[in-house]
Design a protein around this motif. Structure first.
Motif, PDB file in Angstrom:
ATOM      1  N   GLY A  80       1.779 -13.096  11.348  1.00 39.84           N
ATOM      2  CA  GLY A  80       3.307 -12.384  12.377  1.00 39.84           C
ATOM      3  C   GLY A  80       3.209 -11.147  11.803  1.00 39.84           C
ATOM      4  N   THR A  81       4.473 -10.280  12.765  1.00 41.11           N
ATOM      5  CA  THR A  81       5.337  -9.022  11.483  1.00 41.11           C
ATOM      6  C   THR A  81       5.643  -9.534  10.640  1.00 41.11           C
ATOM      7  N   PRO A  82       5.785  -9.125   9.215  1.00 38.75           N
ATOM      8  CA  PRO A  82       6.643  -9.184   8.083  1.00 38.75           C
ATOM      9  C   PRO A  82       7.681  -9.112   8.446  1.00 38.75           C
ATOM     10  N   PRO A  83       8.649  -9.763   8.177  1.00 34.45           N
ATOM     11  CA  PRO A  83      10.153  -9.236   7.591  1.00 34.45           C
ATOM     12  C   PRO A  83      10.663  -8.296   6.980  1.00 34.45           C
ATOM     13  N   ASN A  84      10.007  -7.357   6.055  1.00 33.79           N
ATOM     14  CA  ASN A  84       9.677  -6.971   5.096  1.00 33.79           C
ATOM     15  C   ASN A  84       8.699  -5.342   4.951  1.00 33.79           C
ATOM     16  N   VAL A  85       8.939  -4.476   5.158  1.00 33.04           N
ATOM     17  CA  VAL A  85       7.685  -3.856   5.059  1.00 33.04           C
ATOM     18  C   VAL A  85       7.468  -2.343   4.397  1.00 33.04           C
ATOM     19  N   VAL A  86       7.089  -2.316   3.675  1.00 34.44           N
ATOM     20  CA  VAL A  86       6.898  -0.327   3.122  1.00 34.44           C
ATOM     21  C   VAL A  86       5.978   0.072   3.650  1.00 34.44           C
ATOM     22  N   GLU A  87       5.491   1.199   4.348  1.00 38.02           N
ATOM     23  CA  GLU A  87       4.290   1.922   4.158  1.00 38.02           C
ATOM     24  C   GLU A  87       4.423   3.047   4.125  1.00 38.02           C
ATOM     25  N   THR A  88       3.511   3.521   3.224  1.00 37.32           N
ATOM     26  CA  THR A  88       3.399   5.409   2.976  1.00 37.32           C
ATOM     27  C   THR A  88       2.438   6.401   3.366  1.00 37.32           C
ATOM     28  N   ASP A  89       1.729   7.245   2.683  1.00 38.50           N
ATOM     29  CA  ASP A  89       0.315   7.535   3.112  1.00 38.50           C
ATOM     30  C   ASP A  89       0.049   7.208   1.484  1.00 38.50           C
ATOM     31  N   LEU A  96       2.174  -2.922  -9.032  1.00 35.22           N
ATOM     32  CA  LEU A  96       2.639  -3.369  -8.207  1.00 35.22           C
ATOM     33  C   LEU A  96       2.826  -5.306  -7.940  1.00 35.22           C
ATOM     34  N   ALA A  97       1.919  -5.149  -7.516  1.00 34.00           N
ATOM     35  CA  ALA A  97       1.884  -6.353  -7.137  1.00 34.00           C
ATOM     36  C   ALA A  97       2.190  -7.549  -8.250  1.00 34.00           C
ATOM     37  N   ALA A  98       0.823  -6.539  -9.222  1.00 37.61           N
ATOM     38  CA  ALA A  98       1.480  -7.615 -10.846  1.00 37.61           C
ATOM     39  C   ALA A  98       2.542  -7.539 -11.324  1.00 37.61           C
ATOM     40  N   LYS A  99       3.167  -7.078 -10.957  1.00 36.08           N
ATOM     41  CA  LYS A  99       4.695  -6.683 -11.658  1.00 36.08           C
ATOM     42  C   LYS A  99       6.085  -7.293 -10.496  1.00 36.08           C
ATOM     43  N   VAL A 100       5.567  -7.424  -9.335  1.00 41.37           N
ATOM     44  CA  VAL A 100       6.981  -7.969  -9.294  1.00 41.37           C
ATOM     45  C   VAL A 100       6.138  -8.528  -7.430  1.00 41.37           C
ATOM     46  N   PRO A 101       5.526 -10.035  -8.216  1.00 44.68           N
ATOM     47  CA  PRO A 101       5.154 -10.762  -7.487  1.00 44.68           C
ATOM     48  C   PRO A 101       4.929 -11.052  -6.829  1.00 44.68           C
ATOM     49  N   GLY A 102       4.942 -11.570  -5.913  1.00 44.41           N
ATOM     50  CA  GLY A 102       5.882 -12.616  -4.771  1.00 44.41           C
ATOM     51  C   GLY A 102       5.209 -12.060  -2.671  1.00 44.41           C
ATOM     52  N   GLY A 103       5.640 -13.005  -1.871  1.00 39.41           N
ATOM     53  CA  GLY A 103       5.295 -12.572  -0.880  1.00 39.41           C
ATOM     54  C   GLY A 103       6.085 -12.452   0.166  1.00 39.41           C
ATOM     55  N   SER A 104       6.861 -11.824  -0.177  1.00 39.75           N
ATOM     56  CA  SER A 104       8.195 -11.762   0.702  1.00 39.75           C
ATOM     57  C   SER A 104       8.290 -10.390   1.407  1.00 39.75           C
ATOM     58  N   THR A 105       7.256  -8.929   1.066  1.00 46.15           N
ATOM     59  CA  THR A 105       7.364  -7.482   1.362  1.00 46.15           C
ATOM     60  C   THR A 105       5.671  -7.619   1.493  1.00 46.15           C
ATOM     61  N   GLU A 106       5.214  -6.942   2.178  1.00 49.42           N
ATOM     62  CA  GLU A 106       4.068  -6.263   2.409  1.00 49.42           C
ATOM     63  C   GLU A 106       4.071  -4.784   2.599  1.00 49.42           C
ATOM     64  N   VAL A 107       3.682  -3.802   1.442  1.00 46.59           N
ATOM     65  CA  VAL A 107       3.286  -2.492   0.588  1.00 46.59           C
ATOM     66  C   VAL A 107       2.041  -2.117   2.077  1.00 46.59           C
ATOM     67  N   ARG A 108       1.884  -1.294   2.321  1.00 51.91           N
ATOM     68  CA  ARG A 108       1.629  -0.266   3.265  1.00 51.91           C
ATOM     69  C   ARG A 108       0.905   0.418   3.450  1.00 51.91           C
ATOM     70  N   ILE A 109      -0.789   1.126   2.137  1.00 48.98           N
ATOM     71  CA  ILE A 109      -0.750   2.495   2.271  1.00 48.98           C
ATOM     72  C   ILE A 109      -2.412   2.660   3.055  1.00 48.98           C
ATOM     73  N   PRO A 110      -2.131   3.177   3.876  1.00 53.61           N
ATOM     74  CA  PRO A 110      -3.414   3.237   4.829  1.00 53.61           C
ATOM     75  C   PRO A 110      -4.166   4.510   4.366  1.00 53.61           C
ATOM     76  N   PRO A 111      -5.372   4.468   4.439  1.00 52.95           N
ATOM     77  CA  PRO A 111      -6.551   3.208   5.028  1.00 52.95           C
ATOM     78  C   PRO A 111      -7.125   2.762   3.342  1.00 52.95           C
ATOM     79  N   TYR A 112      -5.729   2.709   2.724  1.00 52.50           N
ATOM     80  CA  TYR A 112      -7.119   1.918   1.470  1.00 52.50           C
ATOM     81  C   TYR A 112      -6.553   0.599   0.826  1.00 52.50           C
ATOM     82  N   ALA A 113      -5.201   0.806   1.104  1.00 43.10           N
ATOM     83  CA  ALA A 113      -4.410  -0.662   0.680  1.00 43.10           C
ATOM     84  C   ALA A 113      -3.513  -1.538   0.986  1.00 43.10           C
TER      85      ALA A 113
END
Length: 265
Positions: free
Chosen positions: A216-225, A186-203
């Motif tokens: 600080g806390t990013p303005p755009n956050v996605v989190e899932t398992d 995903l990071a390679a397909k949609v490069p940039g630094g405005s959105t943080e994608v969290r998939i704890p505990p691995y990535a």
């Protein structure tokens, strides 16, 4: 000037080999008692039955040994980030081979047992820096094993969805490698630094063009398992369904990943 290509994450050769063997053993142990009726059940993969999918996993793992028997290329041509986009070109041949193998052997457990034993033998003799000649292009052995881990983890989930009550455990290292590769894709397909994608505990990865987050806390956050993530990344579920079901949270105007998914099918 085009953006610089992200550096591919490296994977430990010993742990990756262990992850392939462990997840394949999890599959073999879980499916060895399936009834003929269960083997004939449909899956969410088009016309494939459960038997077809199990045969496909045997072919997927056996491809490592076949590649090790070929002459070694001078250098790798593909990285792990090339793999998700390269799979579609060979999907037809793969599906035909899987259905043919599923129709031939009467004993799938014997097939899986033999495949597992052959893989262990090949890997015990193979040097870590080995390069493999593959249809899509040469890859290092460790990178190719990571792709086998992805196939095993994703299709373990497919089998669990097809057969009510079938429980296939996930090797921790296998699930971690699958999660990280799909996140890096995903990071390679949609490069940039405005959105943080969290998939704890691995990535954790950053993507999508826009103002870059620095502290600080990013303005755009996605989190899932991890399991929801692999289902999103491979098209097993949609972004809208995951949001509605509460298995993914997204905040911020650049947190909609729907247009970029799936990453591979």
């Amino acid at each position: 000037m085009p953006p610089a290509r992200k550096r591919t994450r490296s994977y430990d050769p010993v742990r990756t080999r262990a992850a392939v063997l462990a997840q394949f053993e999890n599959v073999r142990a879980a499916v060895q008692t399936l009834t003929p009726e269960q083997l004939a059940l449909p899956t969410r993969l088009g016309e494939w039955t459960v038997r077809d999918l199990i045969a496909h996993l045997a072919l997927t793992v056996a491809s490592v040994g076949r590649a090790l028997e070929r002459d070694e290329p001078a250098k790798p041509e593909l990285t792990l980030l090339d793999y998700p986009s390269a799979t579609a070109a060979h999907a037809g041949v793969t599906a035909e081979g899987s259905r043919g193998l599923a129709a031939a052997p009467p004993d799938l457990d014997a097939l899986l047992t033999r495949t597992e034993e052959d893989l262990a033998r090949y890997l015990a003799a193979a040097p870590a820096p080995r390069v493999l000649a593959m249809p899509a292009g040469a890859m290092t052995l460790t990178d190719y094993l990571v792709t086998r881990v992805v196939e095993l983890v994703v299709h373990s989930d497919d089998l669990g969805a097809a057969v009510p009550g079938l429980d296939i455990p996930y090797d921790r290292q296998a699930l971690a490698a699958c999660t990280r590769l799909l996140a890096d894709t995903l990071a390679a397909k949609v490069p940039g630094g405005s959105t943080e994608v969290r998939i704890p505990p691995y990535a954790v990865v950053q993507c999508v063009e826009g103002p870059r987050h620095t502290r600080g806390t990013p303005p755009n956050v996605v989190e899932t398992d991890p399991l929801t993530w692999l289902r999103l990344a491979t098209g097993r579920t949609t972004w809208q369904d995951a949001l509605a079901g509460g298995t993914v949270s997204a905040s911020g105007e650049r947190a909609d990943l729907g247009p970029y998914l799936p990453l591979m099918t």
